[in-house]
Structures are given as C-alpha cells and as structure tokens.
Design an enzyme around this catalytic site. Structure first.
Site, mmCIF file in Angstrom:
data_model
loop_
_atom_site.group_PDB
_atom_site.id
_atom_site.type_symbol
_atom_site.label_atom_id
_atom_site.label_comp_id
_atom_site.label_asym_id
_atom_site.label_seq_id
_atom_site.Cartn_x
_atom_site.Cartn_y
_atom_site.Cartn_z
ATOM 1 N N ASP A 301 0.843 -1.308 0.510
ATOM 2 C CA ASP A 301 -0.343 -0.095 -0.195
ATOM 3 C C ASP A 301 1.171 1.699 0.198
ATOM 4 O O ASP A 301 0.756 2.410 -0.009
ATOM 5 C CB ASP A 301 -0.877 0.469 1.426
ATOM 6 C CG ASP A 301 -1.584 -0.838 1.277
ATOM 7 O OD1 ASP A 301 -2.376 -1.535 0.277
ATOM 8 O OD2 ASP A 301 -2.426 -1.709 2.310
ATOM 9 N N SER A 302 1.711 1.103 -0.711
ATOM 10 C CA SER A 302 2.628 2.435 -0.890
ATOM 11 C C SER A 302 3.448 2.704 -1.970
ATOM 12 O O SER A 302 4.221 3.765 -2.362
ATOM 13 C CB SER A 302 4.417 2.216 0.239
ATOM 14 O OG SER A 302 4.145 1.969 1.409
#
Length: 357
Positions: A301-302
């Site tokens: 999720d980055s």
C-alpha cells in the site's frame, strides 16, 4: 526643474482634448479587437464542431471525396529532461502533417530538470498513417533522449486488455462491469480471478457468462498463494486491476508479470489495519473517509498514487450508511484511475509520485 512638464491654461485644455482623443481611440481599438477575437473563436469552434461531426461517422459509411477528410483524435505523452524548444518541436510535428492540437498540458517541476507533456490532437490518417505517427514522434524522442513517448489513437489502436482480481466484495467489480458494458471504460476484460468461489446463479456469474468473460476460482492459502497459476492466466494482459483482492502479491509475481498493477485501498482516515476497517473507523468516530487508487509495489500500500477521493461522515451515519459511502468512494476512485490510465493521463514522477494530467 529638470524633467518636469509645465503647461499653461491653454496648453492644459489642449492636453485634455488630446488625452480624450487618445482614450477614445484606445477604447475603439479594444472593442474592435474583442469583436475580432470573438469572431475567430466562433469560427474555430465551428470548425472543431464540424470536424468532430465528420469524425463521428459509423464504420462502413461512404465518404464523399469532395468534402474535407475525416479527422480522428490521438493522444501523445512525452517525458524527458527539460530543454528549450520541446513544445515547438512536438507542435510542429503535428502541424507539419496537417493535424490540429485540441489541448496541451505541460508540467515542468520547480528546480527539476524534467519535462512532461500530454497533447490531444486530430489528424487525417490518410495523410498521416498510424505507423508514421509513431515514427515521427519517436524521432523527436531520440533527439531528446526521452524516457517516455507514447501515442494512442483510440479509434484505431486495440483496447487495453485487463484482468480483474477480487476476493469476497463485489462492489468494485460490479461498477467496472457496468461501465464496461456501457462503453464508458475503454478496456477489454479478458477474465475475472478470485480466491473465493461464487455460485453459478448469482447476478455476477450470469453477467460474466452472458458476455463470455471467463471466471477463474483460484483458492489460496497462507502457505500457497498459487501465483504461478494466476501469472499464467494474466500473461497476455496489458495491466491488472485489484478490485478489492485481499491477497498480497509477492515481489516475484510483480517481477514475473512485469507490467502495471492498479489497486484500490480504503483510505479511511486515520488508517485502520486488519479486518473490517470500516467498522474500526466507525467506532472511532472519524469525520472523513476516503479511497486511494495506486500502483502496486513490493511495499504494501505504498505505491505511487493515481487518484484519491474523500467524503465527510458524521454522527448521523449508522454503520450501514458508513460502509455504503466507503464502498461508493472505492468503486468511483478505482474506475476513474483506470480511465485516466487508459487515456494516457498518468506518468511516473520521481521515485514514488505520479503526474496525472
């Protein structure tokens, strides 16, 4: 006094008359220029509308050789080190072939030696064949050592082929299938893959069967994500979409696939990890919820962000309305991100950012 202007009464009156005449002339000139600009704008709008109508013919419709040729739209994105004259070169490339630019966006970051652009143009494919368009822009790309130079002609080029991966939740998948059915999502869906089985009599399975879209149930466990099987199913796609796929793709899978993967993430503020994040946020009494669509990287999720949406919530929301608002944001955010990607609006910027025109 040196440099000062001294007028007597008579000279003063003459000066007022002169100034009045100058003001009148300036006013007349401004009005005339305004009228001319409006006329030119109206003619340009009329020309654009006329060309658009001509380009909207149905396939197979006969064309009268006595009228202007049919113009079709194209898009070009360019990314290179900043230099003088790039815009002029790209514009001349289109104009030299009889094309016309409809829109142009440029981004040059402050204190960065980098240039981004996206142009929308119309052209006659008879005078400027599709393969020649690529070659002409590629010549400019080589001259400037471009990192990215891509042309897309939607009416000629094949649509992007994608596969959709999901788990239990259906809201993002349903939204995308309906947008695709209505022609509002410019992709070809090759298959749907899920780690959860669905009964054959559900509305999703009936929809997929009716439109000939294969559904693959690939059961996964913590010990075996069955990524090799999934990789084989998606090998011929142009990019992947994780429509609420609750499994982490490994670095080996991402390297083996080698193309972009787009994910939708519940951007609830603050961030809530683990199961049922919407209930966690509801219980915490947050006032703002969101959704984030981003590229998938090895770091969870980055990845670079493509699109984000937010909406206010309050004490008047119950858990049901809270979850509904969250799901609505997720499906809208994901759909917009995919549409932007297909329209060549998304370009990489730095190590973990994007330029979205």
């Amino acid at each position: 006094m040196s440099g000062a202007i001294h007028w007597g009464n008579r000279d003063w009156n003459r000066g007022l008359v002169s100034l009045s005449l100058v003001a009148v002339k300036r006013r007349v000139r401004v009005v005339w220029e305004t009228i001319m600009i409006r006329r030119i704008s109206q003619r340009a709008c009329g020309f654009a509308k006329n060309q658009f109508l001509k380009s909207s013919r149905f396939h197979g419709e006969s064309l009268d050789s006595s009228v202007s040729p049919v113009l079709i739209p194209g898009v070009h994105v360019f990314h290179c080190q900043d230099a003088v004259g790039i815009v002029a070169k790209l514009s001349d490339c289109i104009a030299a072939k009889g094309g016309n630019i409809l829109g142009y966006d440029v981004f040059v970051p402050e204190n960065k030696n980098v240039f981004y652009s996206r142009s929308e143009f119309i052209f006659d494919p008879v005078k400027w064949p599709r393969n020649q368009v690529d070659e002409d822009f590629q010549t400019i790309a080589q001259a400037y050592g471009a990192l990215n130079s891509v042309v897309r002609v939607p009416s000629i080029d094949p649509k992007y082929k994608i596969a959709l991966l999901l788990s239990k939740q259906d809201h993002c998948l349903v939204e995308m299938l309906h947008k695709w059915q209505d022609g509002k999502l410019p992709v070809d869906i090759t298959c749907v893959i899920s780690n959860h089985e669905r009964a054959s009599n559900t509305h999703i399975m009936r929809f997929l069967e009716r439109h000939g879209i294969p559904y693959h149930y690939v059961a996964t466990t913590k010990e075996n994500k069955r990524e090799d099987e999934i990789l084989e199913l998606v090998r011929d796609t142009d990019f992947l979409v994780l429509a609420r796929y609750m499994q982490i793709l490994s670095g080996n899978f991402l390297k083996g696939y080698g193309k972009d993967v787009i994910n939708i993430h519940h951007g609830l503020l603050p961030s809530f990890k683990g199961g049922n994040p919407a209930k966690q946020a509801f219980d915490a009494g947050v006032k703002l919820i969101g959704a984030t669509s981003h590229f998938v990287t090895e770091e969870l999720d980055s990845g670079p962000i493509i699109e984000q949406m937010v909406e206010s919530v309050s004490h008047r929301d119950n858990l049901r309305s809270f979850v509904q608002k969250s799901e609505d944001l997720e499906k809208k955010c994901l759909t917009k991100a995919i549409k932007s990607y297909c329209e060549l609006r998304v370009l990489p910027y730095g190590t973990n950012k994007t330029v979205v025109f």
